[in-house]
Scaffold this motif. Structure first.
Motif, mmCIF file in Angstrom:
data_model
loop_
_atom_site.group_PDB
_atom_site.id
_atom_site.type_symbol
_atom_site.label_atom_id
_atom_site.label_comp_id
_atom_site.label_asym_id
_atom_site.label_seq_id
_atom_site.Cartn_x
_atom_site.Cartn_y
_atom_site.Cartn_z
ATOM 1 N N ALA A 147 -2.752 0.382 -2.916
ATOM 2 C CA ALA A 147 -1.295 0.406 -3.116
ATOM 3 C C ALA A 147 -0.804 -0.815 -3.881
ATOM 4 O O ALA A 147 0.256 -0.762 -4.505
ATOM 5 C CB ALA A 147 -0.586 0.514 -1.774
ATOM 6 N N GLY A 148 -1.559 -1.904 -3.858
ATOM 7 C CA GLY A 148 -1.154 -3.104 -4.580
ATOM 8 C C GLY A 148 -1.087 -2.903 -6.083
ATOM 9 O O GLY A 148 -0.379 -3.629 -6.777
ATOM 10 N N VAL A 149 -1.805 -1.906 -6.588
ATOM 11 C CA VAL A 149 -1.780 -1.627 -8.021
ATOM 12 C C VAL A 149 -0.386 -1.156 -8.429
ATOM 13 O O VAL A 149 0.076 -1.444 -9.528
ATOM 14 C CB VAL A 149 -2.843 -0.565 -8.377
ATOM 15 N N TRP A 150 0.283 -0.439 -7.540
ATOM 16 C CA TRP A 150 1.606 0.115 -7.833
ATOM 17 C C TRP A 150 2.713 -0.649 -7.118
ATOM 18 O O TRP A 150 3.808 -0.130 -6.926
ATOM 19 C CB TRP A 150 1.648 1.592 -7.433
ATOM 20 N N LEU A 151 2.453 -1.897 -6.764
ATOM 21 C CA LEU A 151 3.422 -2.695 -6.013
ATOM 22 C C LEU A 151 4.727 -2.881 -6.780
ATOM 23 O O LEU A 151 5.797 -2.991 -6.181
ATOM 24 C CB LEU A 151 2.807 -4.046 -5.661
ATOM 25 N N HIS A 152 4.666 -2.928 -8.087
ATOM 26 C CA HIS A 152 5.871 -3.114 -8.903
ATOM 27 C C HIS A 152 6.732 -1.848 -8.949
ATOM 28 O O HIS A 152 7.898 -1.904 -9.299
ATOM 29 C CB HIS A 152 5.495 -3.555 -10.318
ATOM 30 N N ILE A 153 6.153 -0.712 -8.586
ATOM 31 C CA ILE A 153 6.899 0.551 -8.554
ATOM 32 C C ILE A 153 7.433 0.810 -7.141
ATOM 33 O O ILE A 153 8.625 1.007 -6.955
ATOM 34 C CB ILE A 153 6.007 1.736 -8.994
ATOM 35 N N ILE A 154 6.529 0.842 -6.169
ATOM 36 C CA ILE A 154 6.897 1.049 -4.762
ATOM 37 C C ILE A 154 6.162 0.006 -3.926
ATOM 38 O O ILE A 154 4.945 0.093 -3.762
ATOM 39 C CB ILE A 154 6.503 2.463 -4.269
ATOM 40 N N PRO A 155 6.877 -0.969 -3.396
ATOM 41 C CA PRO A 155 6.217 -1.942 -2.508
ATOM 42 C C PRO A 155 5.733 -1.240 -1.240
ATOM 43 O O PRO A 155 6.530 -0.721 -0.467
ATOM 44 C CB PRO A 155 7.320 -2.952 -2.197
ATOM 45 N N TRP A 156 4.410 -1.167 -1.071
ATOM 46 C CA TRP A 156 3.796 -0.432 0.037
ATOM 47 C C TRP A 156 2.696 -1.311 0.603
ATOM 48 O O TRP A 156 1.806 -1.727 -0.123
ATOM 49 C CB TRP A 156 3.207 0.874 -0.496
ATOM 50 N N PHE A 157 2.757 -1.586 1.883
ATOM 51 C CA PHE A 157 1.816 -2.501 2.508
ATOM 52 C C PHE A 157 1.067 -1.793 3.624
ATOM 53 O O PHE A 157 1.575 -0.836 4.219
ATOM 54 C CB PHE A 157 2.560 -3.717 3.081
ATOM 55 N N ASN A 158 -0.128 -2.276 3.947
ATOM 56 C CA ASN A 158 -0.917 -1.716 5.044
ATOM 57 C C ASN A 158 -0.617 -2.492 6.319
ATOM 58 O O ASN A 158 -0.941 -3.672 6.427
ATOM 59 C CB ASN A 158 -2.412 -1.790 4.723
ATOM 60 N N PHE A 159 -0.027 -1.817 7.300
ATOM 61 C CA PHE A 159 0.264 -2.415 8.594
ATOM 62 C C PHE A 159 -0.624 -1.842 9.693
ATOM 63 O O PHE A 159 -0.422 -2.143 10.862
ATOM 64 C CB PHE A 159 1.735 -2.171 8.979
ATOM 65 N N VAL A 160 -1.589 -0.988 9.328
ATOM 66 C CA VAL A 160 -2.404 -0.261 10.308
ATOM 67 C C VAL A 160 -3.837 -0.784 10.298
ATOM 68 O O VAL A 160 -4.440 -0.934 9.239
ATOM 69 C CB VAL A 160 -2.397 1.256 9.989
ATOM 70 N N ASN A 161 -4.382 -1.043 11.483
ATOM 71 C CA ASN A 161 -5.802 -1.364 11.598
ATOM 72 C C ASN A 161 -6.577 -0.059 11.582
ATOM 73 O O ASN A 161 -6.258 0.871 12.321
ATOM 74 C CB ASN A 161 -6.082 -2.111 12.906
ATOM 75 N N HIS A 162 -7.584 0.012 10.738
ATOM 76 C CA HIS A 162 -8.442 1.200 10.647
ATOM 77 C C HIS A 162 -9.793 0.781 10.087
ATOM 78 O O HIS A 162 -9.984 -0.370 9.713
ATOM 79 C CB HIS A 162 -7.794 2.287 9.776
ATOM 80 N N GLU A 163 -10.724 1.708 10.047
ATOM 81 C CA GLU A 163 -12.091 1.400 9.623
ATOM 82 C C GLU A 163 -12.391 1.826 8.184
ATOM 83 O O GLU A 163 -13.526 1.735 7.750
ATOM 84 C CB GLU A 163 -13.089 2.088 10.566
ATOM 85 N N GLN A 164 -11.413 2.305 7.450
ATOM 86 C CA GLN A 164 -11.660 2.854 6.114
ATOM 87 C C GLN A 164 -11.241 1.846 5.044
ATOM 88 O O GLN A 164 -10.098 1.837 4.600
ATOM 89 C CB GLN A 164 -10.900 4.167 5.953
ATOM 90 N N HIS A 165 -12.196 1.013 4.633
ATOM 91 C CA HIS A 165 -11.872 -0.063 3.697
ATOM 92 C C HIS A 165 -12.697 -0.033 2.418
ATOM 93 O O HIS A 165 -12.607 -0.956 1.618
ATOM 94 C CB HIS A 165 -12.024 -1.417 4.398
ATOM 95 N N GLY A 166 -13.518 0.970 2.246
ATOM 96 C CA GLY A 166 -14.244 1.133 0.993
ATOM 97 C C GLY A 166 -15.404 0.190 0.766
ATOM 98 O O GLY A 166 -15.872 0.055 -0.358
#
Length: 188
Positions: A147-166
Motif C-alpha cells: 500500500a505504500g506504493v500508492w500512499l500519495h493517492i490513498i494513505p493506507w496503513f497496516n494496523f493488523v498483525n498477521h503472518e502474510q508478509h511475503g
C-alpha cells in the motif's frame, strides 16, 4: 444434513517484485515502519512539513494578499495542517520503501534479522498476535500489501498483525539455531 461442511478459502501469496535490494516485508505493521525510520527520514519529513507554511510566508512577503488583520492566520493554519500531513506521508514513504526493497536497506535488514531472531529465541510469534480470524487477517493483508506504493493517492496503513508478509521466515529460525548453537558451544 447433520454435518456442516467448512469451505476452505484459498491462500493468496504475496506478489514478489523484482527490486534492486532484498524484500524485508511486503506488508509491514505501521509500528515497524515508524520504529525502523532513519534520521534522514525525520529530516526530510520535517523539511516537507515546513515547506508549505514557509512558502506561504515567502509569497506573502513578495506578493502581499492584503487580507487584513486575522485573514492570514487561517491560511497559515491550513498550510500548517497540509504541511504536517505531507511531511508525515513523505517520512513514512521513505521508510516503507526500504521494507519493499526499493531503496538501500542494509540497516533495516540487520534490524529485522535481530528483532525476529530475538523473538524466535523468546518463543514469541514473529509478527505478533491478532484477535482477528485467519480469514480476516488475510483480507487485511491483501488490502494493505504494498500500500505504500500508492500512499500519495490513498494513505493506507497496516494496523493488523498477521503472518502474510511475503518473506520466507525460515531464515529467522535458522539464524536463531546458529546463534543458540554458538552460545551452547561457547559455554562448554
Amino acid at each position: 444434513m447433520g454435518e456442516v461442511q467448512q469451505r476452505q478459502r484459498p491462500y493468496v501469496p504475496a506478489r514478489t517484485l523484482d527490486t534492486e535490494f532484498p524484500l524485508i516485508d511486503s506488508d509491514p505493521h505501521i509500528r515497524r515502519v515508524l520504529r525502523y525510520a532513519r534520521r534522514e527520514d525525520y529530516a526530510v519529513g520535517a523539511a516537507t512539513a515546513a515547506a508549505g507554511p514557509g512558502l506561504m510566508l515567502v509569497w506573502e512577503r513578495f506578493a502581499p494578499s492584503y487580507v487584513g488583520k486575522g485573514g492570514f492566520a487561517p491560511i497559515m493554519r491550513l498550510a500548517g495542517v497540509i504541511g504536517l500531513t505531507a511531511g508525515f506521508l513523505q517520512f513514512y514513504n521513505r521508510s516503507i520503501f526500504r521494507f519493499y526493497g526499493f531503496s538501500e536497506n542494509q540497516r533495516e535488514r540487520e534490524m529485522d534479522m535481530r528483532e525476529m531472531v530475538d523473538k524466535v529465541k523468546r518463543n514469541e510469534p514473529l509478527y505478533g498476535t491478532s484477535s482477528l480470524s485467519p480469514y480476516m487477517q488475510g483480507v487485511a493483508s491483501r488490502n494493505s500489501r504494498y500500500a505504500g506504493v500508492w500512499l500519495h493517492i490513498i494513505p493506507w496503513f497496516n494496523f493488523v498483525n498477521h503472518e502474510q508478509h511475503g518473506v520466507d521466515t525460515a531464515k529467522y529460525y535458522q539464524q536463531a539455531e546458529r546463534e543458540l548453537e554458538a552460545e551452547r558451544t561457547n559455554t562448554q
